[in-house]
Every structure is written in C-alpha cells, then in structure tokens.
Design an enzyme around this catalytic site. Structure first.
Site, PDB file in Angstrom:
ATOM      1  N   ASP A   1     -53.298 -32.448  89.280  1.00  0.00           N
ATOM      2  CA  ASP A   1     -54.270 -31.462  89.494  1.00  0.00           C
ATOM      3  C   ASP A   1     -55.437 -31.347  89.421  1.00  0.00           C
ATOM      4  O   ASP A   1     -56.040 -32.204  90.313  1.00  0.00           O
ATOM      5  CB  ASP A   1     -54.821 -31.492  87.911  1.00  0.00           C
ATOM      6  CG  ASP A   1     -53.386 -31.052  86.804  1.00  0.00           C
ATOM      7  OD1 ASP A   1     -52.149 -30.435  87.042  1.00  0.00           O
ATOM      8  OD2 ASP A   1     -53.671 -31.041  85.188  1.00  0.00           O
TER       9      ASP A   1
ATOM     10  N   GLN B   1     -56.404 -24.409  95.280  1.00  0.00           N
ATOM     11  CA  GLN B   1     -56.770 -23.131  94.315  1.00  0.00           C
ATOM     12  C   GLN B   1     -56.710 -22.336  95.707  1.00  0.00           C
ATOM     13  O   GLN B   1     -58.612 -22.594  96.123  1.00  0.00           O
ATOM     14  CB  GLN B   1     -58.007 -23.304  92.990  1.00  0.00           C
ATOM     15  CG  GLN B   1     -57.990 -24.686  92.636  1.00  0.00           C
ATOM     16  CD  GLN B   1     -59.278 -25.530  92.148  1.00  0.00           C
ATOM     17  OE1 GLN B   1     -60.225 -25.708  92.517  1.00  0.00           O
ATOM     18  NE2 GLN B   1     -59.113 -25.771  90.914  1.00  0.00           N
TER      19      GLN B   1
ATOM     20  N   ARG C   1     -48.304 -27.619  94.834  1.00  0.00           N
ATOM     21  CA  ARG C   1     -48.693 -26.404  94.128  1.00  0.00           C
ATOM     22  C   ARG C   1     -50.496 -25.524  94.025  1.00  0.00           C
ATOM     23  O   ARG C   1     -51.090 -26.407  94.497  1.00  0.00           O
ATOM     24  CB  ARG C   1     -48.867 -27.184  92.525  1.00  0.00           C
ATOM     25  CG  ARG C   1     -49.386 -26.203  91.292  1.00  0.00           C
ATOM     26  CD  ARG C   1     -50.073 -26.118  90.286  1.00  0.00           C
ATOM     27  NE  ARG C   1     -49.077 -27.371  89.700  1.00  0.00           N
ATOM     28  CZ  ARG C   1     -49.360 -28.159  88.435  1.00  0.00           C
ATOM     29  NH1 ARG C   1     -51.123 -28.701  88.061  1.00  0.00           N
ATOM     30  NH2 ARG C   1     -49.154 -29.462  87.719  1.00  0.00           N
TER      31      ARG C   1
ATOM     32  N   ARG D   1     -60.681 -22.555  79.208  1.00  0.00           N
ATOM     33  CA  ARG D   1     -60.574 -22.209  80.844  1.00  0.00           C
ATOM     34  C   ARG D   1     -59.195 -21.292  80.405  1.00  0.00           C
ATOM     35  O   ARG D   1     -59.652 -19.893  80.992  1.00  0.00           O
ATOM     36  CB  ARG D   1     -59.804 -23.332  81.166  1.00  0.00           C
ATOM     37  CG  ARG D   1     -60.994 -23.985  82.227  1.00  0.00           C
ATOM     38  CD  ARG D   1     -60.587 -24.543  82.768  1.00  0.00           C
ATOM     39  NE  ARG D   1     -59.583 -25.771  82.565  1.00  0.00           N
ATOM     40  CZ  ARG D   1     -59.351 -27.153  81.879  1.00  0.00           C
ATOM     41  NH1 ARG D   1     -61.074 -27.407  81.979  1.00  0.00           N
ATOM     42  NH2 ARG D   1     -58.776 -28.149  81.262  1.00  0.00           N
TER      43      ARG D   1
END
Ligand code: FAD
Length: 311
Positions: free
Chosen positions: A138, A167, A188, A292
């Site tokens: 992540d 991101q 991802r 979040r």
C-alpha cells in the site's frame, strides 16, 4: 484526495483533528464509531477476514486482505504484524485460497528500521508465493512515497509477486508510472486517501480524476496486469470503453474496491467477466482506516455524526 475546495477543507480538518491522540482514544470507545467502522472492516479477527474472503469468493470476487495498523514504533510490533500475516497466509494455504495480502510499510517497521521492514515484507512475499498469491505494498502519505518505492524496488527482483500502489493525486505519479512500466511492475492505481498540500498534489476532484484517467490509459496500454482501485463509475466506464477501443482483453487488468463500498458495481463487473478484487481490512487498529473513509466522503461524516448524536 482533494475534491471541491469545501470538501478538501473538511477532509484536511478531519484528518488533522482525528490524528490527535485524545480524539483517537475517545472515538475508539464510541459505540457509533465502532458500528460505523463495521461497515468498512470485516471484523477484528483472522476468522472474520477468512469469512469475508469466502463470502466474496462465493460471489465470484477475489480478495486482498489487510491486517489493520500503521506507524509502529518498535521492531517487536513490526515482527508481530508480520507474524499475523504469516498466520493469515497459513490459514489461506490450509483452505487452498490464493487470496492476496496488502501490507502497509509503516506497520512493518519502515519508521523503525528499513532493513527490518524489507526482511519482513520479503518473508511475507515468499509465503504468499508458495500459495500462488501476490502481495501489494500500500502507499501511505507522501512522507513515505520515496521510501516505499525504494522498498518495492529492493524486493521486486527477488519477489516478482510483489506489486505497488501509486496515487493519481500526486503530481509526481506520471513519472512514477513510467518508472514502474520500465521495471515491469504490477501497479494498483488509486486516487489517494491522505491529506497532501497543493504543491505536490492536485487540488480538486476534476484534476485528480483527469490524472487518474491519463494514468489508467497508460497502464491499460503498457501495464503489467494493472489494478484500477476506484469506485468511480465514470472512470470505470472509461476503462471499459478504452480497453475495448484498444483491444486490451479483460484478462489484462483488474478492478479493485474497498470492503463495504460499491457492492452492486462489484457484482456487475464480476458478472460481466472482469476480475474484481475487494480490499478486506480486519483487526483492532481500525481507527486510521475508518478516519480516511470518513474524510473522503462528506455524506459518511454526516451519517456518522447523526448516529453518534442519536445515542
Ligand atoms: C482496493 C483499494 C486500495 C486502496 N489502496 C490505497 C492506498 O494504498 N493508498 C491510498 O492513498 N489510497 C488507497 N485507496 C483509497 C483511494 O485512494 C480513495 O481514497 C478511495 O478509493 C475513494 O476514491 P474513489 O476512487 O472511489 O473515488 P471518489 O471520487 O472518491 O468516489 C467515487 C464514488 O465512490 C463511492 N465512495 C468513495 N469513497 C467512499 C466512502 N468512503 N464511503 C462510501 N462510498 C464511497 C461514492 O459513491 C463516490 O461517489 C484504495 C482504494 C481501493 C479501492
């Protein structure tokens, strides 16, 4: 991810205030917070996570499982997190499940000892590989971007089953996507969930979405089994259209969504033959994750405050 200015301010305030220890301690004991977090978290135990994975499988949906927690301060805590992942992977193996795991570098000691973090993620990756499964690293706040990419690069050669997250809200990400394409890395792509300043991140939703769309197109054309982690129906429609237009088969990319969000969309995509993977978080350290989810959607905050005040 910043949205409109008002939403951006709300998000900034919520993440800043929510990070204070006294607020965290208070919220973690509020029944309304625990019950609201339950919408997004599979439960506190490994068995809860396994049940969620099996229920998803029954609906034709894959899983990536996250043991909740972040920012450990001692090596022993990082070791304990790694041991939990190892036990989880052993449970998967016993049930012949090839479910993926998602790991947060700061839960595995990135702030304590980078070498230890590398060893622990490597150990998890080796066990996952024995199950025929992958590990996704992540991406946390921008203070960790460089170190997380370095961690990934150090592991990628020896552990090709390790993938990374990028991101779309960060201005640097177009360059990072190119670097990951060069490496042959599986990416991802998400919009980004932390509070970042406009100097390094796009400041409104339209810009973030445009960035996501550009990067998604790039990954669809050249990526190595990219995963599009979004619940945004417009971007998902665009992915379907763009892939069809450019002859990119549905076996060459995945969609990913968060547990408890977008269930009908997950179902429709899975029924249409796309790989859909749901991010299944579990554990007692649900607070940061819950905050979040609250901050990225004003409607969630209104719902939560309403429930808290009614009690
Ligand atoms: C599988 C997966 C892994 C992720 N990993 C990371 C990571 O490593 N690092 C990181 O920074 N971020 C990560 N994220 C979070 C991501 O960055 C976004 O914050 C989050 O996905 C919301 O953005 P969106 O793309 O869904 O688009 P948005 O434009 O925010 O939302 C689109 C629609 O989705 C629904 N939706 C979105 N969020 C919520 C919510 N909280 N509650 C209810 N409905 C909602 C709403 O219907 C909304 O209109 C991940 C997300 C997913 C799906």
């Amino acid at each position: 991810m910043a949205t409109s200015t008002a939403t951006g301010v709300l998000r900034h305030s919520l993440l800043a205030v929510g990070a204070r220890t006294e607020i965290r301690d208070l919220a973690m004991h509020l029944p309304a917070a625990r019950s609201f977090a339950g919408r997004f978290v599979a439960g506190e135990t490994r068995d809860d996570a396994l049940r969620a994975v099996l229920a998803l499988r029954a609906r034709g949906i894959q899983a990536t499982v996250d043991f909740l927690g972040e920012h450990v301060r001692e090596a022993s805590q990082a070791e304990a997190v790694a041991a939990e992942y190892e036990a989880l992977l052993a449970d998967f193996a016993a049930r012949h499940l090839d479910a993926q795991v998602s790991v947060k570098p700061t839960a595995l000691g990135l702030d304590v000892d980078e070498a230890l973090c590398r060893v622990l993620v490597g150990r998890i990756a080796a066990l996952a590989a024995a199950n025929g499964a992958a590990v996704r690293i992540d991406m946390e706040g921008s203070a960790y971007t460089e170190r997380t990419l370095a961690l990934f690069k150090a592991l990628h050669g020896e552990h090709p089953n390790v993938g990374i997250v990028l991101q779309a809200y960060l201005r640097r990400t177009a360059a990072d996507v190119e670097a990951m394409l060069q490496l042959g890395a599986s990416v991802r792509l998400c919009k980004g969930a932390y509070d970042e300043p406009p100097t390094i991140a796009f400041a409104n939703k339209a810009e973030v979405d445009a960035s996501y769309q550009r990067l998604m197109e790039r990954l669809l054309l050249e990526g190595h089994r990219p995963a599009f982690a979004t619940h945004d129906p417009r971007l998902i429609r665009h992915a379907l259209w763009f892939a069809a237009e450019h002859g990119v088969g549905r076996e060459r990319f995945d969609f990913e969504m968060l547990y408890g969000i977008g269930r009908p969309l997950q179902r429709r995509l899975a029924d249409a033959g796309y790989t859909v993977r749901v991010y299944v978080p579990y554990g007692r350290e649900w607070y940061g994750y819950f905050l979040r989810r609250l901050a990225e959607r004003p409607a969630n905050l209104a719902f939560f405050l309403g429930a808290a005040l009614r009690r």
